[in-house]
Design an enzyme around this catalytic site. Structure first.
Site, PDB file in Angstrom:
ATOM      1  N   LYS A 146       0.839  -1.182   0.000  1.00 38.86           N
ATOM      2  CA  LYS A 146       0.000   0.000   0.000  1.00 38.86           C
ATOM      3  C   LYS A 146       0.885   1.246   0.000  1.00 38.86           C
ATOM      4  CE  LYS A 146      -0.937   2.225   3.689  1.00 38.86           C
ATOM      5  NZ  LYS A 146      -0.125   2.705   4.812  1.00 38.86           N
ATOM      6  N   ASP A 175      -2.154  -5.741   2.710  1.00 42.70           N
ATOM      7  CA  ASP A 175      -2.615  -4.809   3.739  1.00 42.70           C
ATOM      8  C   ASP A 175      -2.238  -5.500   5.034  1.00 42.70           C
ATOM      9  OD1 ASP A 175      -4.219  -3.720   5.837  1.00 42.70           O
ATOM     10  OD2 ASP A 175      -5.468  -2.772   4.314  1.00 42.70           O
ATOM     11  N   HIS A 176      -1.229  -4.974   5.726  1.00 43.71           N
ATOM     12  CA  HIS A 176      -0.696  -5.779   6.839  1.00 43.71           C
ATOM     13  C   HIS A 176      -1.729  -5.977   7.956  1.00 43.71           C
ATOM     14  CE1 HIS A 176       0.288  -1.926   8.810  1.00 43.71           C
ATOM     15  NE2 HIS A 176       0.413  -2.616   9.938  1.00 43.71           N
ATOM     16  N   HIS A 238      -6.449   0.047   5.783  1.00 44.15           N
ATOM     17  CA  HIS A 238      -6.566  -0.751   7.009  1.00 44.15           C
ATOM     18  C   HIS A 238      -7.955  -0.668   7.662  1.00 44.15           C
ATOM     19  CE1 HIS A 238      -2.326  -0.902   6.465  1.00 44.15           C
ATOM     20  NE2 HIS A 238      -2.017   0.210   7.104  1.00 44.15           N
ATOM     21  N   LYS A 342      -1.056   4.171  22.306  1.00 43.81           N
ATOM     22  CA  LYS A 342      -1.092   3.283  21.147  1.00 43.81           C
ATOM     23  C   LYS A 342      -2.163   2.246  21.430  1.00 43.81           C
ATOM     24  CE  LYS A 342       0.620   0.640  17.637  1.00 43.81           C
ATOM     25  NZ  LYS A 342       0.610   1.022  16.221  1.00 43.81           N
TER      26      LYS A 342
HETATM   27  C1  BG6 Z   1       1.037   1.874   8.146  1.00 40.78           C
HETATM   28  C2  BG6 Z   1       0.965   3.365   8.068  1.00 40.78           C
HETATM   29  O1  BG6 Z   1       0.405   1.300   7.031  1.00 40.78           O
HETATM   30  O2  BG6 Z   1       0.393   1.439   9.326  1.00 40.78           O
HETATM   31  C3  BG6 Z   1       1.631   3.983   9.271  1.00 40.78           C
HETATM   32  O3  BG6 Z   1       1.598   3.819   6.885  1.00 40.78           O
HETATM   33  C4  BG6 Z   1       1.024   3.438  10.548  1.00 40.78           C
HETATM   34  O4  BG6 Z   1       1.508   5.400   9.265  1.00 40.78           O
HETATM   35  C5  BG6 Z   1       1.002   1.909  10.519  1.00 40.78           C
HETATM   36  O5  BG6 Z   1       1.824   3.870  11.631  1.00 40.78           O
HETATM   37  C6  BG6 Z   1       0.230   1.367  11.694  1.00 40.78           C
HETATM   38  O6  BG6 Z   1       0.410  -0.030  11.752  1.00 40.78           O
HETATM   39  P1  BG6 Z   1       0.274  -0.824  13.109  1.00 40.78           P
HETATM   40  O7  BG6 Z   1       0.449  -2.241  12.711  1.00 40.78           O
HETATM   41  O8  BG6 Z   1       1.328  -0.315  14.023  1.00 40.78           O
HETATM   42  O9  BG6 Z   1      -1.098  -0.500  13.620  1.00 40.78           O
END
Ligand code: BG6
Length: 484
Positions: A146, A175-176, A238, A342
């Site tokens: 992405k 999309d991780h 996401h 977070k």
């Molecule tokens: C990424 C974004 O795809 O996802 C980042 O580009 C973001 O800006 C990150 O920090 C968040 O991923 P996770 O897995 O930490 O929630």
């Protein structure tokens, strides 16, 4: 599964994503005996490194980014032998590709993957050049990181361009979030537990909150982030994917076509945002200086090299899904950088008891899905407070911590996704029509914000975001639920 062999070409192999995520993920799966000794992981980039020099760089990355509990020097050593490096600009179809092609095995059925960890504007020239150099076999796949484009038109152009050379079942849009165990578990929670699925509708659910809050700022990524903003960076991909998992109808199987058909229906059922809705149902904001975890930090503008910008680092949106199941149930989405904590969660707020028989009004229950950290779920229930003689009520929760329940390591999302791409399993990857449907919904908001229909606000770093996000819910007598 028994170990098997494949060829995996990483385009952009000296970058941050490769070092932080891709190589550590492959190391874990090598350690877990899923990758055999014939496998070649071939890095390419423009820097003139030798394979030996690349292995040295990779060795440092493994030390830094593999968890201490799973790092094993002799395993790492063996893993590094699978790595090769070819200095090559893969957008240059007429460059000398012989070093790369001679590394690739040609035996029938062997998986070959090209992983594009580069800027999206390079996707089409790279695909063209791979095709020009005749490197696409029947079992070749291409993985696209992405963002797929910056709007519907650019996404369509990428999909068309890559689609000239690769069939849709060879294209893996990553999309991780779909590799996160807790996101995948939303499907198990809903479709393997009839008691949950029976109440999963507008009769029982008042609203849903999807929150992805981060404490980090934009760091070194300002030049990318400033062209994206929170809507493109987090929501288009996401969070709309999470929303579609929460909202979709049961697919007939956990299989790529039917599962993605159901997600697509939700993306297409999102109520289009008119200018009036953008004015009243969206909030956009940027962080000002403040304090995060006891440290004073600068504003977003301080973090940029050129300190002028109206890019949002925070947003809140009230979305509606026009289906029978969800009529009248708002889905609130919020995300931001430099917030107090977070925390990525989905909160499903149930409707209140229609008739009160207790002196206290019971809190309507809610189900909290903790995507990260402290992965798990909890269901809050009103209970009789044992310390009182009258029927006083207090909230108590049924709480499941996955770490405790399963007592196992939480794999990084890339581990699952990389191996799925190698195997050719598309269930956790985004189909072309999903990407386009997401952009279709997001684009009017981007345009409305660009026209300043909803002005940009600021919020202090380390805060919970702007107050208008609270007002968005207060209108319906709802409140954001914070976990900590
Ligand atoms: C990424 C974004 O795809 O996802 C980042 O580009 C973001 O800006 C990150 O920090 C968040 O991923 P996770 O897995 O930490 O929630």
């Amino acid at each position: 599964s028994s170990p098997f062999g494949f060829d995996f070409v990483i385009v952009g192999a000296t970058g941050d994503l490769t070092m932080r995520k891709l190589l550590p993920a492959f190391y874990e799966r090598f350690r877990g005996d899923q990758i055999d000794g014939t496998t070649k992981i071939i890095g390419t980039a423009r820097s003139p490194l030798s394979s030996e020099e690349y292995r040295t760089k990779a060795a440092e990355a493994l030390k830094a980014f593999v968890a201490a509990e799973t790092y094993d020097a002799s395993k790492a050593e063996a893993f590094l032998r699978l790595l090769h490096y070819v200095p090559l600009d893969m957008t240059e179809q007429n460059a000398d590709w012989s070093a790369l092609s001679s590394l690739l095995k040609t035996e029938k059925g062997r998986p070959r993957v090209f992983y594009l960890a580069t800027a999206p504007k390079l996707y089409v020239p790279t695909a063209d050049a791979i095709a020009h150099n005749s490197l696409i076999t029947d079992t070749t796949r291409i993985v696209l990181e992405k963002p797929i484009g910056t709007d519907l038109a650019s996404a369509t152009a990428i999909n068309d361009g890559v689609g000239q050379h690769f069939r849709e079942n060879q294209i893996f849009r990553i999309d991780h979030y779909l590799g996160k165990q807790t996101v995948q578990n939303i499907l198990a929670l809903r479709f393997a537990n009839p008691i949950i699925e029976r109440i999963w509708n507008a009769d029982s659910i008042a609203h849903v909150q999807i929150t992805a809050s981060e404490t980090v700022g934009v760091g070194q990524r300002g030049s990318y982030y400033d062209t994206a903003g929170a809507l493109r960076d987090m929501v288009q991909n996401h969070l709309l994917q999470v929303l579609s998992f929460v909202a979709m109808e049961p697919p007939t199987a956990i299989a790529p076509t039917v599962l993605r058909d159901e997600k697509l229906k939700i993306l297409r059922a999102l109520r289009p945002m008119t200018d009036d809705m953008i004015r009243t149902d969206t909030v956009r904001a940027q962080y000002a200086a403040g304090e995060v975890d006891g440290t004073t930090v600068g504003s977003y503008l301080d973090d940029l090299e050129d300190g002028e910008s109206t890019t949002e680092t925070y947003l809140a949106i009230r979305a509606e899904i026009r289906t029978a199941r969800w009529a009248g149930v708002p889905f609130y989405i919020r995300t931001g950088k430099r917030l107090a904590q977070k925390e990525t969660t989905v909160i499903v707020q149930f409707r209140p008891q229609p008739w009160a028989i207790f002196p206290d009004k019971p809190e309507p229950g809610r189900l909290v899905i903790r995507i990260q950290p402290n992965e798990g779920i909890s269901l809050s229930l009103s209970s009789k407070d044992p310390s009182t003689e009258q029927f006083c009520l207090r909230e108590a929760s049924l709480d499941v911590s996955y770490e405790k329940a399963f007592n196992t390591r939480y794999p990084d999302s890339y581990e699952d996704l990389l191996m799925a791409a190698v195997r050719g399993d598309q269930v956790s990857f985004i189909r072309r029509d999903e990407v386009e449907a997401s952009w279709h919904w997001v684009e009017p908001i981007l345009n409305g914000w660009a026209a300043n229909i909803r002005p940009l606000e600021t919020y202090p770093a380390g805060s919970r975001g702007p107050k208008s996000a609270d007002d968005l819910l207060a209108r319906n007598d709802f409140v954001w639920k914070e976990l900590t």
